[in-house]
Enzyme design. Structure first.
Site, short mmCIF file in Angstrom:
data_model
loop_
_atom_site.label_atom_id
_atom_site.label_comp_id
_atom_site.label_asym_id
_atom_site.label_seq_id
_atom_site.Cartn_x
_atom_site.Cartn_y
_atom_site.Cartn_z
CD GLU A 22 -3.12 -1.10 2.23
OE1 GLU A 22 -4.00 -2.02 2.35
OE2 GLU A 22 -2.85 -0.18 3.15
CD GLU B 280 -3.81 -5.97 3.58
OE1 GLU B 280 -4.59 -5.31 4.09
OE2 GLU B 280 -2.35 -5.74 3.64
#
Length: 442
Positions: free
Chosen positions: A163, A349
């Site tokens: 991220e 995720e």
């Protein structure tokens, strides 16, 4: 609803959120250690110094994964454990921990997936400018080469960064994450430097881990969707879409080698310094693209133009995120189009936080999490049926853990952790996922 024969079912964690042992075996300080010590930075005034004590209890956690039938474990390596000063002298005791972890996973029949950085930047490098300096790309390449060289004979699946949007915007502009800054310009420059670090990391991994290495990155996404199906709201969402930072600053440069023009125009004088060769470096050929998905951003037509809003009826989680499996389906279909089906998509995720209670029978009956997973796994299956090249699904997370600025007040795990005793209890969602894996679908 069967999935492809070789579909990968896994779980994910990150080092600072579960390992603890921040002062053991020569580990250096990270900027999250510093941030947690800042008054008011963490909601419950906690830190990751103990977390889930995974550093000592990893054999128990591997046994839990084996019991649940987990096929793949995505973990992150703590940069300060390997290089306490960020560069220079290697701390071999840190590498020994990950060697033991990898060996234990393989012995249990679980495939390791290593993420090289999940936000725990060494404090020594933060003091030298951190993500604001171009030098970080070289520092990161050196670190990547060390870990890939040490683990690459057994770890064949790698993610360079987790991220980068959070590294850039949540840390440097929004200020919710370490180092807690509020600068538009610094955020956009940091975003560019994460891309340079990613590109050099891909090169370093392949040079150090050999031809068996498969390399990708885990990007987070929050698709923009109209709050209603009205023509005005749909048009407003379409108008906002070019400013989607998750694609504009990260996915598009990584997949195509350029920034979305709209995000550069919006940045104006705060746009990053881009040098010749930067975009080609960012657009290294990948073996897979990782997508972290939790929720969506809703858009409505306002009097002065598009406005971000909330859906009036859809369920929301403890993080105040809307539950929207359709958003995951739409994201997967968009990524399929962006990659032209040539690059496998891994959901690296997916999960969410709900309040969990241990019942009188000693179990955790987390029906809302079961339904969340059911809805999103169904969305993945639908996307595959409609042609999306999706190869893996990793639940976030194996364990309840330290949820960054939220402290220990959020609960994402398939396994409940009593932080006072470190006792683990598999939740109903864990047993649900066990059945999904065993049946290769719902």
């Amino acid at each position: 609803m069967a999935f492809p024969k070789n579909f990968i079912w896994g779980v994910a964690t990150s080092a600072y959120q579960i390992e603890g042992a921040v002062n053991e075996d020569g580990r250096g300080r990270s900027w999250w250690d510093e941030f947690c010590a800042r008054p008011g930075a963490i909601q419950d005034k906690s830190d990751g110094s103990a977390a889930c004590d995974h550093y000592h209890r990893y054999p128990e956690d591997i046994a839990l994964m084996k019991q649940l039938g987990i096929k793949a474990y995505r973990f992150s390596v703590a940069w300060p454990r390997i290089l306490p000063d960020g560069t220079g002298k290697i701390e071999w005791r840190g590498l020994d921990f990950y060697n033991r972890l990898v060996d234990g996973l393989l012995e249990a029949g679980i495939t390791p997936y290593a993420t090289l950085h999940h936000w725990d930047l060494p404090s020594a490098l933060a003091a030298k400018g951190g993500w604001q300096t171009r030098e970080i790309a070289d520092w990161y390449a050196d670190y990547s080469a060390i870990v890939a060289r040490e683990l690459g004979d057994r770890v064949h699946n790698w993610m360079t960064l987790n991220e980068p949007w959070c590294i850039a915007f949540l840390s440097h502009e929004i200020g919710e994450h370490a180092p807690g800054l509020h600068s538009r310009k610094m955020a956009r420059q940091a975003a560019h430097h994460t891309l340079l670090a990613h590109g050099k990391s891909v090169q370093a991994i392949r040079a150090s881990a050999g031809s068996a290495a498969k390399v990708g990155i885990a990007l987070n996404f929050e698709p923009m969707m109209a709050v209603t199906k009205s023509k005005k709201d749909v048009a407003a969402a379409a108008q906002m879409n070019p400013l989607d930072q998750f694609f504009g600053w990260f996915a598009t440069p990584i997949l195509h080698g350029y920034y979305e023009p709209a995000v550069l125009e919006e940045a104006g004088a705060d746009a990053p310094e881009i040098k010749a060769g930067d975009m080609a470096l960012a657009a290294q050929k990948l073996d897979f693209i990782g997508a972290n998905y939790y929720t969506v951003s809703r858009v409505k037509a306002g009097k002065a133009g598009p406005e971000v809003t909330k859906h009036p009826t859809n369920e929301r989680t403890l993080m105040d995120w809307e539950v929207c499996p359709d958003g995951l389906y739409g994201l997967l279909m968009r990524l399929q189009k962006e990659t032209r089906g040539q690059t496998p998509i891994y959901i690296t995720e997916n999960g969410n936080s709900f309040v969990d209670v241990v019942s009188a029978d000693g179990r955790v009956h987390d029906e809302r999490r079961v339904e969340y997973l059911r809805g999103h796994i169904n969305a993945v299956q639908k996307a595959i049926a409609d042609g999306a090249n999706v190869g893996a699904y990793f639940v976030w997370s194996l364990l309840d853990n330290f949820e960054w600025a939220r402290g220990y007040q959020q609960f994402f795990g398939l396994v409940k952790v009593d932080y006072a005793t470190q006792k683990r209890i598999i939740k109903d969602s864990g047993y649900f996922y066990q059945k999904v894996i065993a049946g290769n679908g719902i």
